[in-house]
Design a protein around this motif. Structure first.
Motif, PDB file in Angstrom:
ATOM      1  N   VAL A  33       0.799  -1.052   0.578  1.00  0.00           N
ATOM      2  CA  VAL A  33       0.086   0.658   0.096  1.00  0.00           C
ATOM      3  C   VAL A  33       0.613   1.385  -0.077  1.00  0.00           C
ATOM      4  N   GLU A  34       0.628   2.360  -1.406  1.00  0.00           N
ATOM      5  CA  GLU A  34       1.398   3.979  -1.108  1.00  0.00           C
ATOM      6  C   GLU A  34       0.352   4.718  -0.828  1.00  0.00           C
ATOM      7  N   ALA A  35      -1.073   4.600  -1.087  1.00  0.00           N
ATOM      8  CA  ALA A  35      -1.721   5.521  -0.647  1.00  0.00           C
ATOM      9  C   ALA A  35      -3.077   5.022  -0.464  1.00  0.00           C
ATOM     10  N   ILE A  36      -4.493   6.056   0.727  1.00  0.00           N
ATOM     11  CA  ILE A  36      -5.340   5.818   0.493  1.00  0.00           C
ATOM     12  C   ILE A  36      -5.850   6.497   0.301  1.00  0.00           C
ATOM     13  N   ILE A  37      -7.297   6.153   0.046  1.00  0.00           N
ATOM     14  CA  ILE A  37      -8.752   6.382  -0.525  1.00  0.00           C
ATOM     15  C   ILE A  37      -9.726   6.530   1.282  1.00  0.00           C
ATOM     16  N   ALA A  38     -10.158   7.381   1.618  1.00  0.00           N
ATOM     17  CA  ALA A  38     -11.212   6.813   2.099  1.00  0.00           C
ATOM     18  C   ALA A  38     -12.125   8.353   2.202  1.00  0.00           C
ATOM     19  N   VAL A  39     -13.691   7.601   2.453  1.00  0.00           N
ATOM     20  CA  VAL A  39     -14.415   7.736   1.838  1.00  0.00           C
ATOM     21  C   VAL A  39     -15.775   8.073   2.690  1.00  0.00           C
ATOM     22  N   ASP A  40     -16.490   8.954   3.136  1.00  0.00           N
ATOM     23  CA  ASP A  40     -17.458   9.554   4.163  1.00  0.00           C
ATOM     24  C   ASP A  40     -18.069   9.974   4.169  1.00  0.00           C
ATOM     25  N   GLY A  41     -20.191  10.001   4.464  1.00  0.00           N
ATOM     26  CA  GLY A  41     -21.108  10.692   4.440  1.00  0.00           C
ATOM     27  C   GLY A  41     -21.582  10.619   5.061  1.00  0.00           C
ATOM     28  N   GLY A  42     -22.592  11.820   5.202  1.00  0.00           N
ATOM     29  CA  GLY A  42     -23.358  11.924   6.235  1.00  0.00           C
ATOM     30  C   GLY A  42     -24.718  12.531   5.815  1.00  0.00           C
ATOM     31  N   GLN A  48     -23.806  15.076   2.135  1.00  0.00           N
ATOM     32  CA  GLN A  48     -22.207  15.730   2.021  1.00  0.00           C
ATOM     33  C   GLN A  48     -21.147  14.468   1.895  1.00  0.00           C
ATOM     34  N   PHE A  49     -20.589  14.316   0.843  1.00  0.00           N
ATOM     35  CA  PHE A  49     -19.837  12.798   0.658  1.00  0.00           C
ATOM     36  C   PHE A  49     -18.312  13.355   0.928  1.00  0.00           C
ATOM     37  N   GLY A  50     -17.519  12.972   1.059  1.00  0.00           N
ATOM     38  CA  GLY A  50     -15.749  13.000   0.747  1.00  0.00           C
ATOM     39  C   GLY A  50     -15.438  11.929   0.448  1.00  0.00           C
ATOM     40  N   ALA A  51     -14.607  12.532  -0.190  1.00  0.00           N
ATOM     41  CA  ALA A  51     -13.414  11.123  -1.152  1.00  0.00           C
ATOM     42  C   ALA A  51     -11.844  11.751  -0.344  1.00  0.00           C
ATOM     43  N   LEU A  52     -11.179  11.417   0.128  1.00  0.00           N
ATOM     44  CA  LEU A  52     -10.239  11.402   0.853  1.00  0.00           C
ATOM     45  C   LEU A  52      -8.888  11.327   0.454  1.00  0.00           C
ATOM     46  N   GLN A  87     -12.418  15.491  -1.742  1.00  0.00           N
ATOM     47  CA  GLN A  87     -13.172  16.100  -3.215  1.00  0.00           C
ATOM     48  C   GLN A  87     -14.918  16.066  -2.159  1.00  0.00           C
ATOM     49  N   ARG A  88     -15.221  16.680  -2.547  1.00  0.00           N
ATOM     50  CA  ARG A  88     -17.082  17.164  -1.703  1.00  0.00           C
ATOM     51  C   ARG A  88     -18.197  16.966  -2.313  1.00  0.00           C
ATOM     52  N   LEU A  89     -18.836  16.387  -2.183  1.00  0.00           N
ATOM     53  CA  LEU A  89     -20.243  15.893  -3.114  1.00  0.00           C
ATOM     54  C   LEU A  89     -21.256  16.257  -2.478  1.00  0.00           C
ATOM     55  N   LYS A  90     -22.015  17.390  -2.488  1.00  0.00           N
ATOM     56  CA  LYS A  90     -23.882  18.000  -2.144  1.00  0.00           C
ATOM     57  C   LYS A  90     -24.980  17.391  -2.503  1.00  0.00           C
ATOM     58  N   LEU A  91     -25.745  16.998  -1.489  1.00  0.00           N
ATOM     59  CA  LEU A  91     -27.206  16.804  -1.791  1.00  0.00           C
ATOM     60  C   LEU A  91     -28.338  17.471  -0.774  1.00  0.00           C
ATOM     61  N   ALA A  92     -28.311  18.151  -2.005  1.00  0.00           N
ATOM     62  CA  ALA A  92     -30.374  18.904  -1.202  1.00  0.00           C
ATOM     63  C   ALA A  92     -31.098  17.587  -1.520  1.00  0.00           C
ATOM     64  N   LEU A  93     -31.694  17.569   0.046  1.00  0.00           N
ATOM     65  CA  LEU A  93     -32.754  16.281  -0.522  1.00  0.00           C
ATOM     66  C   LEU A  93     -34.019  16.600  -0.117  1.00  0.00           C
ATOM     67  N   PRO A  94     -34.980  16.928  -0.548  1.00  0.00           N
ATOM     68  CA  PRO A  94     -36.603  17.320   0.315  1.00  0.00           C
ATOM     69  C   PRO A  94     -36.961  15.866   0.865  1.00  0.00           C
TER      70      PRO A  94
END
Length: 348
Positions: free
Chosen positions: A62-71, A90-94, A122-129
């Motif tokens: 392993v040389e790199a890590i990509i962590a993905v989280d959402g809430g 909101q979702f983030g990829a670190l 990298q952040r992604l956002k979603l507004a959901l009624p």
């Protein structure tokens, strides 16, 4: 029963617990309690045969890590109409290199510049009624929610040349197999058609998919979105709202982001699949309405194992698995590891 005050006419009052002892002491409740079987505690289980010495690999690939989280967060749009709600997701990829993490770990003092190396997010956002709201061009809450999820996947690409919904098509129709795609890979059976009055099954053929990643409904002529394969329409209620889909939605989008990044490496630098560890917040499983997605996920993982590799782990911070781990930790000495098979079988 508790109540809240509108226009400050009366003070807030929480629900009283004064009579809870009547419930606890109730004969029927006591009878149920006696019938319950509690799982054994760590002290009652022999785990010696599962404990092994932990020896870190001298040649860690392993040389790199990509962590993905959402809430998500709930917001009331109008304080005079609190039953109208919208959720912001909101979702983030670190991404960070393992050598940067090791360098910080060995430092006596952490420089803010060093921490910046670990915050390429990298952040992604979603507004959901989610309740008592709908788009101007939609007739129902269900139509609104399904359209919002579709447009989110259609418009987000993580600064790459392909969008999330294009990756979803690549994933569902097994396009990574290229010349080895079967006729079965080219179709997907959706258990319930979101536009069908009777909730009938519908077959989605890749060859019949429109350029906007939608399909023509055979019953109504309307649009079935590719994202409808998540089957979240089954748990959206016009009266109680769509809050019940949020856990499933966050989980499936976290998976989709990881698949999107795997696709990127697969197409541009396949050798990096052996060197990048993907960490997903929470379990790596699919649950509820999205459970059937474990089939294409299993196919993708097995394909990568055979052709290249994939390193993927789920990190759980709460729940039954964490309770179990905390219960077991006193039986583990430094340098020891408890071998568990549950996580390894998610995709097998």
């Amino acid at each position: 029963m508790g109540y809240t005050s509108k226009n400050n006419r009366r003070p807030f009052e929480s629900a009283s617990k004064a009579s809870h002892h009547h419930i606890i002491n109730d004969a029927e409740v006591q009878a149920v309690m006696k019938r319950l079987e509690e799982p054994p505690q760590a002290d009652d289980v022999s785990v010696e045969q599962l404990i092994e010495d932990f020896e870190p690999s001298e040649n860690n690939p392993v040389e790199a890590i990509i962590a993905v989280d959402g809430g998500y967060t709930e917001v009331i749009l109008n304080k005079d109409f609190p039953s109208r709600t919208i959720h912001f997701l909101q979702f983030g990829a670190l991404f960070f290199k393992l050598e940067d993490l090791a360098e910080i770990d060995s430092s006596a003092f952490i420089d803010p510049k060093d921490m910046a190396k670990l915050k390429k997010i990298q952040r992604l956002k979603l507004a959901l009624p989610t309740r008592n709201l709908c788009f101007k061009d939609s007739r129902t809450l269900k139509d609104t929610v399904l359209k919002a999820i579709y447009e989110f996947c259609l418009n987000n690409d993580l600064d790459e040349d392909k969008t999330l919904i294009d990756t979803l098509a690549w994933f569902i129709f097994r396009k990574y197999k290229q010349g080895q795609i079967t006729e079965q890979d080219k179709c997907y059976y959706l258990a319930t058609n979101p536009l069908s009055p009777d909730g009938n099954q519908v077959r989605l053929l890749e060859a019949e998919m429109n350029i906007d990643y939608s399909f023509n409904c055979p019953e109504t002529g309307g649009k079935i979105y590719l994202t409808d394969i998540f089957r979240l329409h089954e748990v959206i209620d016009e009266e109680t709202g769509a809050a019940g889909i949020l856990g499933y939605l966050v989980n499936v989008i976290e998976h989709l982001i990881i698949i999107h990044l795997i696709r990127l490496l697969y197409n541009k630098q396949p050798e990096m699949l052996k060197k990048v560890l993907f960490i997903k917040d929470g379990s790596t499983g699919f649950f509820g309405q999205t459970a059937r997605l474990h089939v294409p996920m299993k196919d993708l993982v097995n394909w990568l194992f055979n052709k290249h590799n994939v390193l993927l782990a789920g990190l759980e911070k709460s729940g039954a698995f964490v309770d179990h781990a905390q219960n077991m930790q006193n039986q583990l000495q430094p340098g020891k590891a408890l071998i568990a098979f549950l996580g390894l079988m998610r995709y097998t």
